[in-house]
Scaffold this active site. Sequence first.
Site, short mmCIF file in Angstrom:
data_model
loop_
_atom_site.label_atom_id
_atom_site.label_comp_id
_atom_site.label_asym_id
_atom_site.label_seq_id
_atom_site.Cartn_x
_atom_site.Cartn_y
_atom_site.Cartn_z
N SER A 17 0.80 -1.23 0.00
CA SER A 17 0.00 0.00 0.00
C SER A 17 0.83 1.27 0.00
CB SER A 17 -0.94 0.00 1.22
OG SER A 17 -0.21 0.03 2.42
N LYS A 21 -6.40 3.62 8.88
CA LYS A 21 -5.48 4.58 8.26
C LYS A 21 -6.04 6.00 8.31
CE LYS A 21 -3.33 1.20 5.16
NZ LYS A 21 -3.11 0.77 3.77
#
Length: 806
Positions: A687, A730
């Site tokens: 990611s 996140k």
Amino acid sequence: MLTSKEKPETKRLPMMPIRDVVIFPHMMTPFVVGRESSVRALEEALAGDKKIFLATQHDASVDEPTPDEIYSVGTVANIVQSLKLPDGNIKVLVEGVERGKVVSVSDDEGFFRAVVRTSNFRVEAGPQLEALTSRVTTLFEQYVKLSQNLNYETMIAAIRVDDAGKLADTVGANLQLTIEEKQELLEIFDPVDRLNRVAEMLDIEIEKLNMDRTIQGRVKRQMERAQKEYYLNEKIKAIQKELGRGEKSEYDDLKKKIDQAGMPPDAKDKAIAELKRLEQMPPMSAESTVSRNYLDWLLAVPWKKKSKEIRDLKFAEKVLESDHYGLEKIKERILEFLAVRRLVKNPKGSILCFVGPPGVGKTSLGMSIAKATGRKFVRMSLGGVRDEAEIRGHRRTYIGALPGQVIQMMKKAGTRNPIFMLDEIDKMSMDFRGDPSAALLEVLDPEQNWMFVDHYLDVEYDLSQVFFIATANVLHTIPAALQDRMEVIRLSGYTELEKLEIAKRFLVRKQLEQTGLSEKEIEFADDGLQSLVQNYTREAGVRNLEREVGNVCRKVARKVVVAQSSSKKEAKSGKVVVNADKVPELLGPWRFRDLQAEKKNEVGATTGLAWTEVGGQILTTETSIMEGRGKLTTTGKLGDVMQESAQAAMSYVRSRAMSLGLPKDFYRHIDIHVHVPEGAIPKDGPSAGITIATSICSALTQIPVRADVAMTGEITLRGKVLPIGGLKEKLLAAHRHGIFEAILPRDNEKDLPDIPENIRKEMKLHFVDSMDAVLKLALEREIEPLVVNPASPSLETPAGEEKRAH
């Protein structure tokens, strides 16, 4: 009674250490010689006058003893016979001659040679010696009669000697004494002293033998009494049968319990057959005990008793909300289950699997479900279980056999429909005793568990009404076939806001009760709890947070007690408010710190977002350009996947060099170094792809990256942005660090409903599907493509551009 000592003699003889035996003078003793040094000593003696000095070693386990490890007093013996055996050992027969004490020992040609001093005593006959000899003889005759190991005629003939010393040695050699006690006798040179010591030992040994005989007689009488009782019981039964009287016994009680247990026909038939076998067995036999235990287990397992289930959805929702904060998906699933139970008359039991990191409340959630549904709760820990019999039990042929844990837990629950928690199902292992996970396949299959067969009970037992809940930290250690039988519900780690709310609702109240404090003495401010969460714990659950809250409470409790015990009125302590400033004072310096977000726009510094088991985290990525030959270096303890993401980002930049305003061969004269700070912490995952690509583009074009924008997403060689996981954690991390704008993959737009509403309102989220869109949003200004002059089609770096590329 006078004893005179003759002049001692000194002899130099081969010496052999012997194990587990003490050889007395006048005794014929056979033993086997195998050690090389002992064989050499034996051969030396055989080559001479066949005399050898035999001394016992202290520790029989020592193969090569030193002179210090051998008793100094031994026996000078004649070698009567020697026979070499096929395995190389030598069997010898020796006759003890006289005692001797070692004066010195030397090591000659691989064996010991000892200088031995022998002493002979002359005893004058008299009434005292005669009385002592008679006493020893009488005692030894008693000992031989009591002992079953000695032949009476042989022993009595052996002690008919006139020599007091020989009598003492003969008796001592035939007593059941330890090596130390026999060595003690051997070391007494004076015959009269030796006879006195033998008399004392005989008294002790005779007392032991009398005690043994008393115990054996008592045991024999008890066995005879048991046999007599059995015989009389059988006679009574026969008489009652002849008189036509029905005997009321425990067998009638067992028959009544079997009829009332509600067993299925097969199980009932087996129980009645076992009861008939039990009636034919002697009550004191071992087989009778096994059969009775089996019937007790059959009757102890719940066959028809069920808990009355609470199907009130509002009550269940109220219980779940009061016991746990958050976990909305799991609460919905439980309420759906209850709704189905309300509509269907005979629904099958559900099988759920809660998967999540430690401390998020998986086990306590199972207890709340039992409370909400009104069912019994039992828990079986599977951590470290490696034996299939733990699940299915042992067959009755084994001594001490028992049913498996499944049946034992059902007995503990006492109902057919409990909440059955299989804790730590991912921690099972297997060995030569079987695979317990394979045994669980039948237990957790609704199509099969209605006829579960335990090896001990050996009858079908219905588990279809049981609500099974398994818990695990990870899924990859659970076999695929077992996963397929369970509905997996994932519990992610708590967010900081959820931890704060859990602490306020549950943890603080619990710790105040455990430490005896009241709300008048301590108060936890929100910023104080926030400091505990951020700076003193790093976890997905709340176990360590609870410990830190308890730690604070204990320190305050100590202050309260000290203040109460003080005689000064002014020493009374007021209410302690635990805020962000007070926490370091109580617990010491911060144990953890968050990586701080960048405050200003910088070239090559990009803010990425990462997921960890303890929540989200921001991750700054830095890129530096140096003179070189096109080498890409990555540091920061990056995993293989993350390094490959850096390679993919670099390949994307090279393939789009012209559109990024870079010469086609820009990489030939430079090295690129990508670093992710906090290098001691391992990092991995795909990611960070767009974060690394943006950092490299910024460093090459010298355009700063916006510090108020965070990003996450996987990159392909063509510049496509692929979806990632852990979006909720996140975005919470970005919001916590004051970043209110984020660039995300377009395919993650479907995950927006999982994001807390306040985060969606306060943050500006950009969903992109290409790297070009990322660069437009992340850089301070757009990149100007490099235009090639048609008259000069070369794509090499112009001389004036080399400095810019660097």
